[in-house]
Design a protein around this motif. Structure first.
Motif, PDB file in Angstrom:
ATOM      1  N   LEU A   1      -2.609   7.705   3.130  1.00  0.00           N
ATOM      2  CA  LEU A   1      -3.039   6.380   2.706  1.00  0.00           C
ATOM      3  C   LEU A   1      -3.989   6.465   1.514  1.00  0.00           C
ATOM      4  O   LEU A   1      -3.906   5.671   0.573  1.00  0.00           O
ATOM      5  CB  LEU A   1      -3.720   5.653   3.864  1.00  0.00           C
ATOM      6  CG  LEU A   1      -2.817   5.246   5.028  1.00  0.00           C
ATOM      7  CD1 LEU A   1      -3.650   4.717   6.193  1.00  0.00           C
ATOM      8  CD2 LEU A   1      -1.802   4.192   4.589  1.00  0.00           C
ATOM      9  N   ALA A   2      -4.908   7.445   1.546  1.00  0.00           N
ATOM     10  CA  ALA A   2      -5.859   7.607   0.444  1.00  0.00           C
ATOM     11  C   ALA A   2      -5.147   7.977  -0.846  1.00  0.00           C
ATOM     12  O   ALA A   2      -5.561   7.580  -1.938  1.00  0.00           O
ATOM     13  CB  ALA A   2      -6.891   8.672   0.806  1.00  0.00           C
ATOM     14  N   GLU A   3      -4.064   8.743  -0.726  1.00  0.00           N
ATOM     15  CA  GLU A   3      -3.291   9.115  -1.907  1.00  0.00           C
ATOM     16  C   GLU A   3      -2.444   7.957  -2.407  1.00  0.00           C
ATOM     17  O   GLU A   3      -2.307   7.734  -3.613  1.00  0.00           O
ATOM     18  CB  GLU A   3      -2.396  10.312  -1.580  1.00  0.00           C
ATOM     19  CG  GLU A   3      -1.606  10.829  -2.762  1.00  0.00           C
ATOM     20  CD  GLU A   3      -0.798  12.069  -2.432  1.00  0.00           C
ATOM     21  OE1 GLU A   3       0.040  12.467  -3.275  1.00  0.00           O
ATOM     22  OE2 GLU A   3      -0.996  12.643  -1.342  1.00  0.00           O
ATOM     23  N   LEU A   4      -1.880   7.206  -1.457  1.00  0.00           N
ATOM     24  CA  LEU A   4      -1.029   6.071  -1.807  1.00  0.00           C
ATOM     25  C   LEU A   4      -1.816   4.948  -2.457  1.00  0.00           C
ATOM     26  O   LEU A   4      -1.345   4.326  -3.418  1.00  0.00           O
ATOM     27  CB  LEU A   4      -0.329   5.562  -0.543  1.00  0.00           C
ATOM     28  CG  LEU A   4       0.568   4.321  -0.668  1.00  0.00           C
ATOM     29  CD1 LEU A   4       1.734   4.607  -1.614  1.00  0.00           C
ATOM     30  CD2 LEU A   4       1.077   3.912   0.698  1.00  0.00           C
ATOM     31  N   ARG A   5      -3.018   4.685  -1.946  1.00  0.00           N
ATOM     32  CA  ARG A   5      -3.836   3.575  -2.461  1.00  0.00           C
ATOM     33  C   ARG A   5      -5.291   4.014  -2.555  1.00  0.00           C
ATOM     34  O   ARG A   5      -6.110   3.736  -1.662  1.00  0.00           O
ATOM     35  CB  ARG A   5      -3.705   2.357  -1.546  1.00  0.00           C
ATOM     36  CG  ARG A   5      -4.503   1.131  -2.023  1.00  0.00           C
ATOM     37  CD  ARG A   5      -3.969   0.589  -3.345  1.00  0.00           C
ATOM     38  NE  ARG A   5      -4.473  -0.736  -3.626  1.00  0.00           N
ATOM     39  CZ  ARG A   5      -5.505  -1.016  -4.451  1.00  0.00           C
ATOM     40  NH1 ARG A   5      -6.122  -0.029  -5.083  1.00  0.00           N
ATOM     41  NH2 ARG A   5      -5.887  -2.270  -4.639  1.00  0.00           N
ATOM     42  N   PRO A   6      -5.661   4.728  -3.619  1.00  0.00           N
ATOM     43  CA  PRO A   6      -7.067   5.123  -3.778  1.00  0.00           C
ATOM     44  C   PRO A   6      -7.979   3.893  -3.753  1.00  0.00           C
ATOM     45  O   PRO A   6      -7.681   2.869  -4.374  1.00  0.00           O
ATOM     46  CB  PRO A   6      -7.085   5.798  -5.155  1.00  0.00           C
ATOM     47  CG  PRO A   6      -5.683   6.282  -5.359  1.00  0.00           C
ATOM     48  CD  PRO A   6      -4.817   5.236  -4.708  1.00  0.00           C
ATOM     49  N   GLY A   7      -9.061   3.980  -3.009  1.00  0.00           N
ATOM     50  CA  GLY A   7      -9.989   2.866  -2.891  1.00  0.00           C
ATOM     51  C   GLY A   7      -9.722   1.969  -1.704  1.00  0.00           C
ATOM     52  O   GLY A   7     -10.454   1.004  -1.471  1.00  0.00           O
ATOM     53  N   LEU A   8      -8.691   2.281  -0.945  1.00  0.00           N
ATOM     54  CA  LEU A   8      -8.361   1.491   0.238  1.00  0.00           C
ATOM     55  C   LEU A   8      -9.460   1.601   1.293  1.00  0.00           C
ATOM     56  O   LEU A   8     -10.075   2.655   1.458  1.00  0.00           O
ATOM     57  CB  LEU A   8      -7.043   1.988   0.838  1.00  0.00           C
ATOM     58  CG  LEU A   8      -6.437   1.205   1.995  1.00  0.00           C
ATOM     59  CD1 LEU A   8      -5.956  -0.158   1.530  1.00  0.00           C
ATOM     60  CD2 LEU A   8      -5.270   1.999   2.607  1.00  0.00           C
ATOM     61  N   VAL A   9      -9.721   0.524   1.998  1.00  0.00           N
ATOM     62  CA  VAL A   9     -10.581   0.555   3.186  1.00  0.00           C
ATOM     63  C   VAL A   9      -9.657   0.546   4.398  1.00  0.00           C
ATOM     64  O   VAL A   9      -8.868  -0.379   4.577  1.00  0.00           O
ATOM     65  CB  VAL A   9     -11.540  -0.653   3.230  1.00  0.00           C
ATOM     66  CG1 VAL A   9     -12.269  -0.703   4.569  1.00  0.00           C
ATOM     67  CG2 VAL A   9     -12.535  -0.575   2.084  1.00  0.00           C
TER      68      VAL A   9
END
Length: 447
Positions: free
Chosen positions: A294-302
């Motif tokens: 998830l962090a790689e797919l959408r950097p800055g995601l909470v």
């Protein structure tokens, strides 16, 4: 109650809260646990967190308010709703409930067909209340719990508080914080789009089921977030709960057990700001949506992860619901008497409100510091916090919530609901629309 609010805010931020006005008495809910105080503190924390986001937008939030009677109504909302003036149908399936065993009590959760089937399979009985009652009566509670859980169901033996404290999972929960909030990867700082609402322009993808996760999404929607709830057409749901928690959200179906559905989810996540999920720990990771992916797919995601029994310990992957956690952790224990549950589903509701508060706190940190953030809470952790607040006089006053209700059009017809709790003068929380019929929206973000 101020010390309770200050304790929660410190757990979230490590600091003292800003101006907050608390009103009302704790006798609005019966029972020895300080459920009303926990409700008020949870509402106050979420509203304070929304106020902090307003400040980032250059808007003065004003003095946050939280009223105990209103907070209690919010925690009882699923029982107060009406459709065209008709009260909500019962939320419990016929086989759900407490059963006396040879040595105590056990609770079985049968609100979904697969859980009912697991009870019947695990106990070797047909699907009737009488058959289950007779089968359970001749066995010890721990044996019943093990049989049902091993069959893929959801059950909990009634334990005393001391038994839970000595249990490996009780010890694991005691070692975890109420809220675990930490960065898990680097990412640029977020820029907030112009809005006069705390969460205006923030996209929240909600992969949750009853009840804590949907409550969190409902709170975020009331503060202006674009919340898209993702379910599946083939999965059963409790309509009364879906109606109650769907305020202000869009709703879509995505089949995550298909390659096309997972591709659609990946596209939604790539444009989301927040992901709230209440799958069992590890379930999303098994289909390619773990924290690292998830962090790689959408950097800055909470990322907000909710669980029943916590993210560490032997029960970390166990199915659980509010009513079961109350049995397992001793909150329903009443000595030699029948189990005595909390007056409302307080672990679910409090966890939902606290999750919303933690998400808004993480968004604030993302704007000011950058990073991809992960938030973790559990029903068992919330129960431990509630237990730590001490006890009160168990008597409860007769309370009328009528003035806290409002009517709105919804996909189900004219809906009576509890007004959003928590006062924020700079941008009063409210829902833009009533609950939509599940799955009615396309799996896309609004422009």
């Amino acid at each position: 109650m101020r010390e309770v609010v200050e304790g929660v805010w410190h757990a979230l931020t490590g600091s003292r809260p800003g101006p907050v006005e608390l009103t009302g008495a704790e006798d609005v809910l019966p029972g020895p646990y300080r459920v009303a105080a926990a409700a008020t503190a949870s509402v106050a924390a979420a509203t304070l967190a929304a106020g902090e986001l307003l400040k980032l937008r250059g808007i003065e939030p004003g003095v946050v308010t939280a009223d105990t009677r209103h907070a209690a109504a919010a925690f009882a909302s699923e029982g107060l709703g009406r459709v065209e003036g008709v009260a909500a149908e019962p939320v419990w399936a016929p086989l759900s409930g407490n059963y006396r065993t040879a040595d105590g009590w056990v609770r079985l959760h049968c609100n979904y067909p697969r859980h009912e089937a697991a009870v019947c399979w695990g106990l070797g009985v047909p699907g009737s209340r009488d058959a289950v009652t007779k089968a359970v009566a001749g066995r010890v509670a721990r044996e019943v719990e093990h049989a049902v859980v091993s069959a893929g169901g959801a059950a909990a033996e009634l334990r005393s508080p001391s038994e839970w404290a000595a249990h490996p999972q009780g010890e694991a929960v005691a070692s975890l914080p109420l809220v675990d909030l930490a960065p898990i990867a680097s990412a640029p700082k977020r820029t907030l789009f112009y809005s006069d609402r705390p969460l205006g322009g923030v996209r929240v993808l909600e992969l949750t089921h009853v009840l804590a996760g949907p409550v969190a999404g409902r709170v975020l929607a009331a503060h202006g977030a674009d919340v898209l709830h993702v379910g599946a057409a083939h999965l059963p749901r409790v309509e009364a709960l879906a109606r109650d928690t769907g305020q202000g959200k869009r709703s879509t179906f995505v089949a995550l057990d298909t390659e096309g559905g997972r591709a659609r989810l990946k596209k939604l996540i790539s444009r989301a700001d927040v992901l709230v999920q209440s799958f069992r720990p590890g379930a999303l990771a098994r289909i390619g949506f773990g924290p690292e992916e998830l962090a790689e797919l959408r950097p800055g995601l909470v990322i907000a992860d909710l669980s029943a029994y916590g993210w560490e310990g032997p029960w970390a992957r166990r199915r659980g619901f509010d009513s079961l956690v109350q049995m397992a952790n001793g909150m329903a224990y009443a000595g030699e008497g029948d189990p005595s549950p909390l007056p409302v589903q307080a672990l679910d509701h409090a966890t939902g409100w606290l999750t919303a508060a933690a998400i808004m706190t993480a968004l604030h940190r993302q704007v000011t510091e950058g990073g991809t953030w992960r938030v973790r809470l559990s029903l068992a952790g919330t129960g431990r916090w509630l237990d730590s607040l001490g006890r009160k006089n168990p008597a409860g006053a007769t309370v009328d919530f009528a003035d806290l209700l409002e009517e709105v059009d919804s996909g189900y017809g004219r809906l009576t609901r509890v007004r959003m709790a928590g006062g924020l003068p700079g941008a009063e929380p409210h829902w833009e629309f009533g609950t939509r019929v599940p799955g009615v929206d396309k799996p896309t973000w609004t422009p």
